[in-house]
Scaffold this motif. Sequence first.
Motif, PDB file in Angstrom:
ATOM      1  N   VAL A   8       0.838  -1.200   0.000  1.00 45.00           N
ATOM      2  CA  VAL A   8       0.000   0.000   0.000  1.00 45.00           C
ATOM      3  C   VAL A   8       0.874   1.251   0.000  1.00 45.00           C
ATOM      4  CG1 VAL A   8      -1.648   1.335   1.379  1.00 45.00           C
ATOM      5  CG2 VAL A   8      -2.014  -1.104   1.036  1.00 45.00           C
ATOM      6  N   LYS A   9       1.942   1.223   0.781  1.00 44.58           N
ATOM      7  CA  LYS A   9       2.844   2.382   0.851  1.00 44.58           C
ATOM      8  C   LYS A   9       3.469   2.673  -0.504  1.00 44.58           C
ATOM      9  CE  LYS A   9       6.436   4.211   3.852  1.00 44.58           C
ATOM     10  NZ  LYS A   9       7.362   3.918   4.941  1.00 44.58           N
ATOM     11  N   GLU A  10       3.820   1.618  -1.257  1.00 42.99           N
ATOM     12  CA  GLU A  10       4.383   1.794  -2.596  1.00 42.99           C
ATOM     13  C   GLU A  10       3.325   2.272  -3.589  1.00 42.99           C
ATOM     14  OE1 GLU A  10       6.147  -1.928  -3.702  1.00 42.99           O
ATOM     15  OE2 GLU A  10       7.649  -1.817  -2.097  1.00 42.99           O
ATOM     16  N   ALA A  11       2.139   1.730  -3.502  1.00 42.77           N
ATOM     17  CA  ALA A  11       1.076   2.056  -4.459  1.00 42.77           C
ATOM     18  C   ALA A  11       0.492   3.450  -4.249  1.00 42.77           C
ATOM     19  CB  ALA A  11      -0.031   1.010  -4.380  1.00 42.77           C
ATOM     20  N   TYR A  12       0.498   3.928  -3.001  1.00 44.32           N
ATOM     21  CA  TYR A  12      -0.126   5.218  -2.683  1.00 44.32           C
ATOM     22  C   TYR A  12       0.892   6.153  -2.046  1.00 44.32           C
ATOM     23  CZ  TYR A  12      -4.480   2.666  -3.366  1.00 44.32           C
ATOM     24  OH  TYR A  12      -5.504   1.907  -3.887  1.00 44.32           O
ATOM     25  N   GLN A  13       1.962   6.454  -2.769  1.00 39.84           N
ATOM     26  CA  GLN A  13       3.052   7.243  -2.216  1.00 39.84           C
ATOM     27  C   GLN A  13       2.623   8.629  -1.746  1.00 39.84           C
ATOM     28  OE1 GLN A  13       6.418   7.258  -4.807  1.00 39.84           O
ATOM     29  NE2 GLN A  13       6.522   5.035  -4.880  1.00 39.84           N
ATOM     30  N   ASN A  14       1.742   9.268  -2.443  1.00 38.61           N
ATOM     31  CA  ASN A  14       1.335  10.633  -2.075  1.00 38.61           C
ATOM     32  C   ASN A  14      -0.099  10.705  -1.569  1.00 38.61           C
ATOM     33  OD1 ASN A  14       3.831  11.820  -2.789  1.00 38.61           O
ATOM     34  ND2 ASN A  14       3.249  11.702  -4.949  1.00 38.61           N
ATOM     35  N   GLU A  15      -0.638   9.568  -1.107  1.00 40.98           N
ATOM     36  CA  GLU A  15      -2.003   9.527  -0.603  1.00 40.98           C
ATOM     37  C   GLU A  15      -1.984   8.941   0.805  1.00 40.98           C
ATOM     38  OE1 GLU A  15      -4.916   8.010  -3.446  1.00 40.98           O
ATOM     39  OE2 GLU A  15      -3.329   8.073  -4.955  1.00 40.98           O
TER      40      GLU A  15
ATOM     41  N   PRO B 175      -4.960   5.740   2.471  1.00 39.40           N
ATOM     42  CA  PRO B 175      -4.772   4.281   2.436  1.00 39.40           C
ATOM     43  C   PRO B 175      -3.544   3.827   3.225  1.00 39.40           C
ATOM     44  CG  PRO B 175      -5.252   5.129   0.240  1.00 39.40           C
ATOM     45  CD  PRO B 175      -5.045   6.315   1.128  1.00 39.40           C
ATOM     46  N   VAL B 176      -2.475   4.615   3.203  1.00 37.70           N
ATOM     47  CA  VAL B 176      -1.257   4.253   3.937  1.00 37.70           C
ATOM     48  C   VAL B 176      -1.531   4.305   5.439  1.00 37.70           C
ATOM     49  CG1 VAL B 176       1.158   4.858   4.387  1.00 37.70           C
ATOM     50  CG2 VAL B 176       0.239   5.028   2.059  1.00 37.70           C
ATOM     51  N   ASP B 177      -2.249   5.325   5.876  1.00 33.43           N
ATOM     52  CA  ASP B 177      -2.607   5.429   7.294  1.00 33.43           C
ATOM     53  C   ASP B 177      -3.478   4.252   7.726  1.00 33.43           C
ATOM     54  OD1 ASP B 177      -1.218   7.810   7.409  1.00 33.43           O
ATOM     55  OD2 ASP B 177      -3.010   9.080   7.333  1.00 33.43           O
ATOM     56  N   ASP B 178      -4.419   3.844   6.867  1.00 38.40           N
ATOM     57  CA  ASP B 178      -5.282   2.701   7.185  1.00 38.40           C
ATOM     58  C   ASP B 178      -4.461   1.420   7.323  1.00 38.40           C
ATOM     59  OD1 ASP B 178      -7.454   4.401   7.058  1.00 38.40           O
ATOM     60  OD2 ASP B 178      -8.107   3.733   5.060  1.00 38.40           O
ATOM     61  N   ALA B 179      -3.502   1.218   6.422  1.00 34.29           N
ATOM     62  CA  ALA B 179      -2.653   0.025   6.492  1.00 34.29           C
ATOM     63  C   ALA B 179      -1.756   0.064   7.730  1.00 34.29           C
ATOM     64  CB  ALA B 179      -1.818  -0.104   5.222  1.00 34.29           C
ATOM     65  N   ALA B 180      -1.257   1.247   8.086  1.00 40.13           N
ATOM     66  CA  ALA B 180      -0.428   1.381   9.290  1.00 40.13           C
ATOM     67  C   ALA B 180      -1.260   1.100  10.541  1.00 40.13           C
ATOM     68  CB  ALA B 180       0.183   2.778   9.353  1.00 40.13           C
ATOM     69  N   LYS B 181      -2.512   1.552  10.551  1.00 44.81           N
ATOM     70  CA  LYS B 181      -3.388   1.283  11.698  1.00 44.81           C
ATOM     71  C   LYS B 181      -3.656  -0.210  11.823  1.00 44.81           C
ATOM     72  CE  LYS B 181      -7.506   2.363  14.223  1.00 44.81           C
ATOM     73  NZ  LYS B 181      -7.391   1.136  14.955  1.00 44.81           N
TER      74      LYS B 181
END
Length: 145
Positions: free
Chosen positions: A108-115, A118-124
Amino acid sequence: MADTMQFDLVSPERRLASGEVKSVQIPGMDGDMTAMPDHAPTITTLRPGLLTVEGTDGTSQYVVTGGFAEITAKSISILAERAHAREDMTQEKMDEIMEEAQHTYKKVKEAYQNEPGPVDDAAKLLSDMVAMGEEIGLSAKQPNL
């Protein structure tokens, strides 16, 4: 008011539990909740955590990593992404779950570098996995975010 309600816990692999229960404590994405007979109809998403079931013959716990709960006045159905009886959880299973969550976070971090959403959701999700591991007494190998 009825004293019990029908409970079903299903994962993609198998049905883990089914029977009459007095209450079910659910790790909901928006907060923990307890479902009892005559509960208002509700559908909620699950976060990683412990599902605690108070049955007519005692209490049991299940580790869930996500999914959905459908609650009616007379029943509760849990459709878990992954679920294990608490007593069946091993360090090996916990490591596998954490590895999967870390892989998802990296993708997710790679796919959504500037968003950040989704990255916050995956980190949570990853931090919820760590908290779940601590709650059940297994090492979650703290990830570097």
